[in-house]
Structure formats: structure tokens, C-alpha cells
Design an enzyme around this catalytic site. Sequence first.
Site, mmCIF file in Angstrom:
data_model
loop_
_atom_site.group_PDB
_atom_site.id
_atom_site.type_symbol
_atom_site.label_atom_id
_atom_site.label_comp_id
_atom_site.label_asym_id
_atom_site.label_seq_id
_atom_site.Cartn_x
_atom_site.Cartn_y
_atom_site.Cartn_z
ATOM 1 N N LYS A 199 -27.465 8.189 -7.590
ATOM 2 C CA LYS A 199 -28.503 7.744 -6.664
ATOM 3 C C LYS A 199 -29.107 8.923 -5.921
ATOM 4 O O LYS A 199 -30.013 8.765 -5.120
ATOM 5 C CB LYS A 199 -27.903 6.752 -5.670
ATOM 6 C CG LYS A 199 -27.464 5.455 -6.312
ATOM 7 C CD LYS A 199 -27.052 4.455 -5.228
ATOM 8 C CE LYS A 199 -26.105 3.401 -5.756
ATOM 9 N NZ LYS A 199 -24.688 3.777 -5.646
ATOM 10 N N HIS A 253 -25.220 -1.854 0.387
ATOM 11 C CA HIS A 253 -26.475 -1.746 -0.365
ATOM 12 C C HIS A 253 -27.203 -3.076 -0.422
ATOM 13 O O HIS A 253 -26.568 -4.133 -0.460
ATOM 14 C CB HIS A 253 -26.188 -1.275 -1.797
ATOM 15 C CG HIS A 253 -25.683 0.130 -1.871
ATOM 16 N ND1 HIS A 253 -26.486 1.209 -1.622
ATOM 17 C CD2 HIS A 253 -24.451 0.626 -2.166
ATOM 18 C CE1 HIS A 253 -25.779 2.326 -1.765
ATOM 19 N NE2 HIS A 253 -24.533 1.991 -2.083
ATOM 20 N N CYS A 286 -10.167 11.097 24.589
ATOM 21 C CA CYS A 286 -11.122 11.829 23.759
ATOM 22 C C CYS A 286 -12.439 11.876 24.497
ATOM 23 O O CYS A 286 -13.062 10.844 24.720
ATOM 24 C CB CYS A 286 -11.298 11.134 22.409
ATOM 25 S SG CYS A 286 -12.713 11.723 21.469
ATOM 26 N N SER A 295 -19.953 -2.893 -0.644
ATOM 27 C CA SER A 295 -20.953 -3.941 -0.443
ATOM 28 C C SER A 295 -20.492 -5.252 -1.075
ATOM 29 O O SER A 295 -20.751 -6.332 -0.560
ATOM 30 C CB SER A 295 -22.280 -3.534 -1.100
ATOM 31 O OG SER A 295 -22.541 -2.173 -0.882
ATOM 32 N N SER A 299 -18.999 2.339 -6.542
ATOM 33 C CA SER A 299 -20.126 1.820 -5.781
ATOM 34 C C SER A 299 -20.840 0.760 -6.612
ATOM 35 O O SER A 299 -20.974 0.937 -7.818
ATOM 36 C CB SER A 299 -21.087 2.950 -5.440
ATOM 37 O OG SER A 299 -22.004 2.512 -4.485
ATOM 38 N N CYS A 325 -15.265 13.664 23.630
ATOM 39 C CA CYS A 325 -16.481 13.655 22.813
ATOM 40 C C CYS A 325 -16.914 12.225 22.482
ATOM 41 O O CYS A 325 -18.086 11.914 22.474
ATOM 42 C CB CYS A 325 -16.281 14.430 21.525
ATOM 43 S SG CYS A 325 -15.722 16.119 21.772
ATOM 44 N N GLU A 371 0.867 -1.179 0.000
ATOM 45 C CA GLU A 371 0.000 0.000 0.000
ATOM 46 C C GLU A 371 0.900 1.224 0.000
ATOM 47 O O GLU A 371 1.784 1.348 0.827
ATOM 48 C CB GLU A 371 -0.905 -0.027 1.240
ATOM 49 C CG GLU A 371 -1.622 1.273 1.555
ATOM 50 C CD GLU A 371 -2.420 1.829 0.380
ATOM 51 O OE1 GLU A 371 -3.255 1.090 -0.182
ATOM 52 O OE2 GLU A 371 -2.198 3.015 0.018
HETATM 53 C C1 LIG Z 1 -18.473 9.089 -2.882
HETATM 54 C C2 LIG Z 1 -18.467 7.584 -2.825
HETATM 55 C C3 LIG Z 1 -19.493 6.913 -2.180
HETATM 56 C C4 LIG Z 1 -19.513 5.529 -2.139
HETATM 57 N N1 LIG Z 1 -20.478 4.907 -1.418
HETATM 58 C C5 LIG Z 1 -20.494 3.551 -1.366
HETATM 59 C C6 LIG Z 1 -21.469 2.872 -0.591
HETATM 60 O O1 LIG Z 1 -22.249 3.477 0.123
HETATM 61 N N2 LIG Z 1 -21.515 1.513 -0.652
HETATM 62 C C7 LIG Z 1 -20.629 0.823 -1.396
HETATM 63 O O2 LIG Z 1 -20.756 -0.390 -1.442
HETATM 64 N N3 LIG Z 1 -19.650 1.433 -2.087
HETATM 65 C C8 LIG Z 1 -19.562 2.770 -2.084
HETATM 66 N N4 LIG Z 1 -18.579 3.412 -2.787
HETATM 67 C C9 LIG Z 1 -17.592 2.612 -3.481
HETATM 68 C C10 LIG Z 1 -16.488 2.093 -2.578
HETATM 69 O O3 LIG Z 1 -16.050 3.085 -1.680
HETATM 70 C C11 LIG Z 1 -15.334 1.628 -3.425
HETATM 71 O O4 LIG Z 1 -15.845 0.744 -4.373
HETATM 72 C C12 LIG Z 1 -14.249 0.901 -2.659
HETATM 73 O O5 LIG Z 1 -13.852 1.630 -1.522
HETATM 74 C C13 LIG Z 1 -13.063 0.706 -3.562
HETATM 75 O O6 LIG Z 1 -12.056 0.070 -2.836
HETATM 76 P P1 LIG Z 1 -10.650 -0.221 -3.498
HETATM 77 O O7 LIG Z 1 -9.925 -1.061 -2.534
HETATM 78 O O8 LIG Z 1 -10.828 -0.678 -4.869
HETATM 79 O O9 LIG Z 1 -9.997 1.227 -3.641
HETATM 80 P P2 LIG Z 1 -9.109 2.044 -2.603
HETATM 81 O O10 LIG Z 1 -9.702 2.072 -1.281
HETATM 82 O O11 LIG Z 1 -8.803 3.346 -3.239
HETATM 83 O O12 LIG Z 1 -7.793 1.185 -2.509
HETATM 84 C C14 LIG Z 1 -6.782 1.226 -3.472
HETATM 85 C C15 LIG Z 1 -5.476 1.425 -2.753
HETATM 86 O O13 LIG Z 1 -4.410 1.246 -3.647
HETATM 87 C C16 LIG Z 1 -3.365 2.096 -3.283
HETATM 88 N N5 LIG Z 1 -2.492 2.260 -4.435
HETATM 89 C C17 LIG Z 1 -2.735 2.939 -5.568
HETATM 90 N N6 LIG Z 1 -1.689 2.860 -6.390
HETATM 91 C C18 LIG Z 1 -0.738 2.117 -5.784
HETATM 92 C C19 LIG Z 1 0.567 1.706 -6.125
HETATM 93 N N7 LIG Z 1 1.112 2.047 -7.273
HETATM 94 N N8 LIG Z 1 1.263 0.957 -5.237
HETATM 95 C C20 LIG Z 1 0.706 0.616 -4.044
HETATM 96 N N9 LIG Z 1 -0.529 0.992 -3.670
HETATM 97 C C21 LIG Z 1 -1.250 1.733 -4.530
HETATM 98 C C22 LIG Z 1 -4.084 3.349 -2.898
HETATM 99 O O14 LIG Z 1 -3.278 4.161 -2.051
HETATM 100 C C23 LIG Z 1 -5.320 2.813 -2.192
HETATM 101 O O15 LIG Z 1 -5.172 2.736 -0.794
HETATM 102 C C24 LIG Z 1 -18.514 4.802 -2.795
HETATM 103 C C25 LIG Z 1 -17.465 5.477 -3.393
HETATM 104 C C26 LIG Z 1 -17.422 6.857 -3.385
HETATM 105 C C27 LIG Z 1 -16.257 7.566 -3.953
#
Ligand SMILES: Cc1cc2nc3c(=O)[nH]c(=O)nc-3n(C[C@H](O)[C@H](O)[C@H](O)COP(=O)(O)OP(=O)(O)OC[C@H]3O[C@@H](n4cnc5c(N)ncnc54)[C@H](O)[C@@H]3O)c2cc1C
Lengths: 489, 424
Positions: free
Chosen positions: A252, A52, A404, A345, A341, A406, A34
Site C-alpha cells: 500500500k 481500513h 509520566c 480491521s 493486513s 510527557c 499466550e
Molecule cells: C507492518 C504491519 C502493518 C499492519 N497494519 C495494519 C493496519 O493498519 N490495519 C489492519 O487492519 N491490520 C494491519 N496489520 C495486520 C494486523 O496487525 C494483523 O493482522 C493482526 O495483528 C494479527 O493478529 P493475530 O492475533 O493473528 O497475531 P498476533 O498478534 O501475532 O497474535 C498471535 C499470538 O500467538 C502467540 N503464540 C504464537 N505461538 C504460540 C504458541 N505456540 N503458544 C501460545 N501462544 C503462541 C504469539 O505470542 C502472539 O501473541 C498490519 C500488520 C503489520 C505487520
Amino acid sequence: MNKEADLLIIGGGVVGTAIARELAKYKLDITLIEKKSDVGSGVSKANTGLIHAGFNAEASKIKGRLNVEGNKMYDQLKEELKFPFERRGALVVAQDEDDIPRLESILENGKKNGVPDLEIIKGEKLFELEADLNPDSVAALYAPTAAIVCPYELTVALAENAAVNGVEVLLNTAAKSIEVKKDHKVVYTNRGQIKAKVVINAAGLYADEVAKMVGIDDIDITPRKGEYHVYDKKLGSQINHTIFPVPTGVSKGIVVTPTVDGNLLVGPNAQEIDDKTDISTTSQGLENILQGAKKTLPKLSRRGVINQFTGLRPAYKETGDFIIEASDKVDGFINVAGIQSPGLSSAPAIAKMVREILAEILGGLEANKDFNPYRQEVVRFRELSVQEQAKLIKEDPRYGEVICRCEMVTKGEIIDSINRPVGANSVRAVRRRTRAGMGRCQGGFCGPRVVDILVKELGIDHTEVTEDGGDSRILLERAKESLLKEVSE
Amino acid sequence: MNRQSYDLVVVGGGPAGLAAAQEAYDQGVEEVLIIERDFELGGILQQCIHNGFGLHHFKEELTGPEYAQRFIESVGSRGIDVKLNTMVLEVSPDKKIYAINSEEGMLEIEAGAIILAMGCRERTRGAIAIPGSRPAGVITAGAAQRYINMEGYLPGKKVVILGSGDIGLIMARRMHLEGAEVEAVLELMPFSGGLTRNIVQCLDDFDIPLRLSQTVTEIHGQERLEAITVSQVDENLKPIAGTEYKIECDTLLLSVGLIPENEISDEAGIRLNPRTGGPIVNEGRETNIEGVFACGNVLHVHDLVDYVTEESKIAGKTASEYLNNKIEKREDEIELIAGDNLSYIVPQKITTKVKGRKRVDLYMRGKRPMKNAKVIILDGDKEIFTKKERFIKPAEMISLALPEKVIDKVTSKKVEVKIVGEVE
Ligand SMILES: Cc1cc2nc3c(=O)[nH]c(=O)nc-3n(C[C@H](O)[C@H](O)[C@H](O)COP(=O)(O)OP(=O)(O)OC[C@H]3O[C@@H](n4cnc5c(N)ncnc54)[C@H](O)[C@@H]3O)c2cc1C
Ligand SMILES: Cc1cc2nc3c(=O)[nH]c(=O)nc-3n(C[C@H](O)[C@H](O)[C@H](O)COP(=O)(O)OP(=O)(O)OC[C@H]3O[C@@H](n4cnc5c(N)ncnc54)[C@H](O)[C@@H]3O)c2cc1C
């Protein structure tokens, strides 16, 4: 660093950590890298935190299937990993008779996805569920299986359990380039190289850039911004369910939801941007979400707002769907991209799907008999009974020191969060794990105290403590240091 | 559960709690306990190492810690019990106090009377919703003060301060003296929220610019703050498009208001006044729960600690009268209303008679700067009392001693207090 692994996962968001934890059930040597100083500090920390029910995602897409499957997996996951999760149910509220057919078609889509117990509620009954709804509300789609979760604690819990079961989690480690060899890949990072048989790309917003490192250039991830207001806990109990308006084509709509911690969250809007690092809030955006939320709950105003934040959806616009597949161009490279999104979920179901893909690549997987699915309980002092609290303080007086006020977090909990596997190493990492500083005073009281604890536990200097890793140092130098330097020169 | 009982428990060991405890003890209350969550007594004064405290009360100029020390010593010499490192979690309407510390664990303390003196906290970026990114380097002025004065570290080297109240002004000077460059102090209002002497001594003396009617409209920077966008505001305090300019800085100190710390009071069922953010009290500083009193910044935000002391002595004295059954209720309560040009008045009502009492102390704050002004108290439309004030400044609390003789003659149930004068 010069390491070898069977499997390298790039990205420590909810997706990468869910995959790591799922694959820790098998005899594999796994490393997860990471680039930031903490897991769950990308997209996975800034979202609506909803599990969801699964009526929104189109039945024709992978999303539609994985959402419902993932939702069902959460009860067991919560038992094992002990993160905050509650099935509160969701309502999609129509304020116009003309919108009722829309609700019916969403219900139909939900049924196709296999969402259980959907129903349409009309009239007075609506206000029995939610007394403060806009009086214009006429009907709602009710989905009892929708749930709320703490997204960063979920991610931390997955990472912790993966680590306890042998996954090596390397923070502050970014993949910079990848060399594809015949039967393995060499991933070059800012901290040396890692040789792995299979690489999984779970880099969230940067999944396109990581894919490019092996020559895959047809995945484009576009950031789509969503902004939020967080309200004081006093307002969280105003509603019981997650409430959506009837969706328009693009989004949504502005959601109003309680959080697992009892706050009220409103947002997000949706705006396509270019810059993947732009997590700024805008006055226009913040105003729009407030207006949107007021349509649902007219009682809301700026009063009681304690914080704002922005999240970026990693959208794959080509299909608007998830990409979860072994690359057909590069052997031993699995893309898990475009996870917008409902990525949270779906995360457990995504992990399961990746496991199946991997089993195919490796020709089967051998179970790890030592796998322990349970995460060691985290003390949440505020949730204990008075007797339990008294007993705990007797055993360990550090739980008698409230740091903390709060959120009522004790010194014992903060020290524990630092010393656990994949422990906290910054003020916000402590905050995400314990809630210290998340309350109405936003760290005004506990901030300096948390800094002191980090200094002692990590054995670092005050000037090395960061807000959230990288160059986000809080204290720059000793007082008068530069003046003394001037004098001595 | 560890159970204890006291005649009087004071929550908070800042100047308010200390003076209230001392006064109650001197009036004959024997078993007094002060509970303080920090590792020492003195409250916020311990981090206010500048001087300017005590001009009214001690007739000399002391630093914050010196002022506090005088009270800590006199409390120490009186056999008043103190529990440090102890957080009060809850106060119940039947006057039980639930608290926690490492040595005794969970405490339940029964009190004959309670004085609330928890002080206040600072308003944060989240509460005023400044748009932009979320880097390190945006902190409240009070937190910066603690880092510098108590821990000896500098939280920034190129600083802008938002808010020209006293804390903002004092921190501008402190940051400068500790080796930081202070680019500007910005103030949303068309006038400063600080004492005149602080503007002279903290800004003018060091050539730090004060920019009125300006605010921060965007925060820039990924990990550490890199710059802010500043805009001029119109008479409705809204940013004027086209007036934006950028200031490069690594630190933004927020001094944008204090909020009385009343979560415990609220949960106990104590009624709060939306204007002050503190409990609604009578002239003895008693809340709507009999035997529960409030004083200091938890009641309303003070600019001078001397008045905190004065007010807390009133609360301490009334607590002793309450414990000795010396308070008699008036037949008719008199409600005190903040009228023209007044943002608030404390107390909000007069409800008791006390033998031998000669006056009731009223504290109030003006809404806008004025000169050649008069505070007028009206019984119906009859002026029953006036007091001249050369200058009215929202930053400076006005105090007024209303003679008991005047109160005795009041016939209405509502008495209005207002200010007339020339608006500056
Ligand atoms: C506004 C918003 C609302 C949402 N609401 C919902 C919801 O209510 N319900 C739901 O199910 N989903 C929701 N989602 C979707 C959900 O948040 C995402 O689908 C999910 O968090 C994606 O996870 P991820 O692990 O793919 O991405 P990330 O959490 O971004 O993880 C990817 C990681 O890779 C790391 N990385 C990137 N490049 C490199 C590299 N070169 N080397 C090493 N590490 C690297 C990054 O630092 C990051 O930590 C929402 C998203 C958004 C933006
Ligand atoms: C930065 C700054 C500069 C100032 N400059 C001046 C000046 O130059 N001259 C001047 O006269 N005045 C000045 N003042 C004003 C004066 O210092 C304050 O008005 C005064 O300290 C308020 O006293 P207090 O006891 O009400 O609150 P505090 O001093 O805040 O004390 C409250 C105490 O209660 C404790 N407490 C709170 N909650 C709990 C709980 N749940 N359990 C246990 N304990 C609790 C706190 O730890 C604290 O010790 C300044 C104030 C500040 C903040």
C-alpha cells in the site's frame, strides 16, 4: 497444570482475544493461552493501527468481505470496550494525472466490497482537507469510514472483557505439542497440559507451527517486515486523515497517519525475511520510509522523531488471503491463519465467522445470559476536565501523583493497569496500557518510578522486574553485589 | 480548584531554582514558592554522588548532594515555601501556574513573577534512531545513575557507553566501581565531549578505552541486549562501510545529549532558541513574556553547576527588580549574535538599564577545540572587548563579564561575538 476446557484458543493477539470475547457470549468453558508475558505483544502491537475502510482488499477474497464487515462493527465495540478509536477518514493521493484511473479502479473495488461513501476529490479541495500535501498532488480517493485505533489497547480490552466473562487467560504459556484423541485434544505446554474438545489456532506468525503440531503441514507463514518512525505529538496535528500514496503492486506504500494518541506515524515498508523473531529496524529501511513519507508530506524530516519499531506481517503466500476454517484433516481444530493486513480491521468479523464455524462443529451454541459486554471504564486522567480531576484526587490521592510527565499519567492509573484483569506485569505492559513512557522522553523520567510501582504491586524484587517479560530484566543485581562476593571468596 | 497567590513562583527545585529563589528572597521578595515534582529538593544533583562540584562557587570540592544540601538549608532557613511531589502542568502567559499534587489536588497559583528552572532531560535511542532489535539493557546514562545511586541496583554487568560527555564518563567510572565491566566509551566526534579532568579520573585511571569517531550502528538481542555493532565514522559523521566490529555486552548506556525541558515554556508562548533549546532571554534572563525568567539547564545545558548558581542568581535578582518596578527599558535593544567558532551565546539580547549595574554576564560555547584563542566582541567592525582563552573546548562553557561602560558605548543594534585562535 492439568486442566480441561471445552475450547482452547492458542494465541493472545487481536484475533485470539476477539474470538475469546465473542465466544464468551455463549455457555462454553474457554481457556486462552499466550506464550508471551502479555496479550497483544506479537503482530498486534506493531502495525499501522488502521481500521481500513476496505477498498484495498480484493473483492474475491475473504479479506475483502471481512474488512468491511469488521469496520462496521467497530462503533459498537468501541462503545462497549472503551478503547481509543476515531473515524478520521483516509485519502489515497495521486501525484500524477496518469494515476487517476488507478484511483477509479480502487473505488470500483471498494464499491464491490460494500465500502460506503467513497468519492474522488480533485484540485483545490484536496488542499482544503490536507494543507501540507505535496503541491504535486492532483487527486485523491476519499474514504470517510476509515478509522484509527490503538491496537494494543484494543487487544487488552478484548482480553479483559473476555476474562471478566469467564475466559481463563494464561500468560507465559506456550503450546509445545498437541495429541489428537478421538473426541478431544491434549495440548502440552511449558506449564502442563490442557485437554480441550476444540482447539483454535490463532498463533499469528506461528500458526504454521501450531498447525504442524496436529499434522497439518500445508500452511506456510512467511514473515514480511514493515518498519516505522513515530513522531512527537507536536507533529500529530499536522494532518487530519490517514494518507496513502497510490499503491504499487506489492504494497500500500508508505502511509502517513495521525495516531489516536496524537502522534504522527509513518511507515511501513515491506521486506520478506526468514526469521520470525527479527523485529529489528535497519538504517536503510528507516531511510526509505522517511523518503516515502516525504513524498506525501514534504515538510517531514528526522526532526521530531521519537521512536522506531518493526512489525512482521504473517503472510500466507499461497493465496495471499486469510485462512479461517475447520480443518478437514483433524476434527475439532480451527485454523485462523495468515491474518495479515487488514487483520486488525477484520478481527471482530473474523471472530463472528469463527463462532459460526464452531456452532456448526458443536451443533449449536447456547447463549450465556450473564455476559456483560461492557468493560469497566479506564481512567484517562489527561482527558478529564479540571473539575473531574480535582474530584478524583480527593477521592483517591494516588491520582494526584503524576508519574509520566510527557503523557501525563498518574500513579493511580498505573496501579490500576497492574491490578485489572489480565493486568500489566512489565514496564512495557504498563506502557501499552497507560502510555507511561511513550512520550518524548521515552521513559527517562518515569522508568525508574514505574519499576518501583511494579515491585510494590506485584510483591516482587527489583531484580525481577522486566522490560517486556521473559529474560528482559532491567536491574541485574544489587550494586556492588559481585564485588562483595569476590571479597568474601 | 485550589487557588493561591505568590509574588514569585519558581518552577523546579534543582540548583537553579534553589539559587534563584534564595537570591530573590535576599533582594526583598517576601512571598516565594518553589514547586518541585520529586520527593526532595536538589534536582539532578541528588544522583550525582561523585565529587567535583562547587570549586568555583564555594572554593571547595563537594559531592552533588552536598552542594545541593547547602542551598536546601539556606532556602529552608529563609521562610521560602516549598511544595514537593507537585508537578507543574502549565504556565499561562498571564502568569498563572497550574500544578497538581496528592494533598491539595489541582492548584492554580497566581504569580507576580515566575522563574523557570525545570532542568533538562536526556536524548534517547529513539531520538537518534539506532537501528536493530529492541531488547532491555539499552538505557540512558542518567537513568542508570538513578538506579545505582538512588536505588542501589546495577542495571548491567558488561557495559558499553555511547557518548563521552561528562555524564558518560562519570557513569563509566561508576559502573566500574559498582562491579560491572566497562568495555569502552564510544564517541561519534573526533574529540571528547567531556571535561579533561573527567577523562583522566574516570577513564584513564581505570584503563577504560575511549574510542573516538565511532558509533553504534546496530543493536542485537531478543529479550536482553546481547551485543552491539560499532562502526568508524567519516568526517561527515557517517558510518564507514567495512569498519564494523561487534562488542558483546548486556548493557548500552546512552549519553548522547541533553534537551532543555521546555514543553511548558513552549506552550506558554515563550520563544525558544533552536541552538540552545532554551528560551531566548535578555541579560536579566527574562524571556519574551515580561516577568517570566529562566535559568539553569532549562535555559541552556551547563557543564558546571557553579555557573548554574551564578546564572540563577541573576534571574532571581532581576525578578526582584521586576517586582519592584526597578527595570528601565533601553531605547535600543542590542542583539547579541554568535559569530565565528561560537555555537551559541546567552543572553541573546541586552534590553534594559538597571541603576548601579556594573556588568552583564555572557555565557557561550565554542564550536570546536582551539588554543591560544580570543573571544572578541564587535560593534559593527570595531572591537569593543576581548578576552583571552588559552583553550576553547565545546565541553566547557566560556563565561565573560561585559562591563556596563562598554555596553553604554555600543552604537549598533547588533553586536557580534566571535572566537579567533588556532584550531586544534
Ligand atoms: C507492518 C504491519 C502493518 C499492519 N497494519 C495494519 C493496519 O493498519 N490495519 C489492519 O487492519 N491490520 C494491519 N496489520 C495486520 C494486523 O496487525 C494483523 O493482522 C493482526 O495483528 C494479527 O493478529 P493475530 O492475533 O493473528 O497475531 P498476533 O498478534 O501475532 O497474535 C498471535 C499470538 O500467538 C502467540 N503464540 C504464537 N505461538 C504460540 C504458541 N505456540 N503458544 C501460545 N501462544 C503462541 C504469539 O505470542 C502472539 O501473541 C498490519 C500488520 C503489520 C505487520
Ligand atoms: C550526570 C550528571 C553529572 C554532572 N556532573 C557535574 C559535575 O561533576 N560538576 C558540576 O559542576 N556539574 C555537574 N553536572 C551539571 C549540574 O549538575 C547541572 O548543570 C545542574 O544540576 C542543573 O541544575 P538545574 O537546576 O538547572 O536542573 P536540575 O538539577 O535538573 O533541576 C531541575 C528540577 O526541576 C524539576 N522539575 C522539572 N520539571 C518540573 C515540573 N514540571 N514541575 C515541577 N518540577 C519540575 C526537576 O524534578 C528537577 O528537580 C552534572 C549533571 C549531570 C546530569
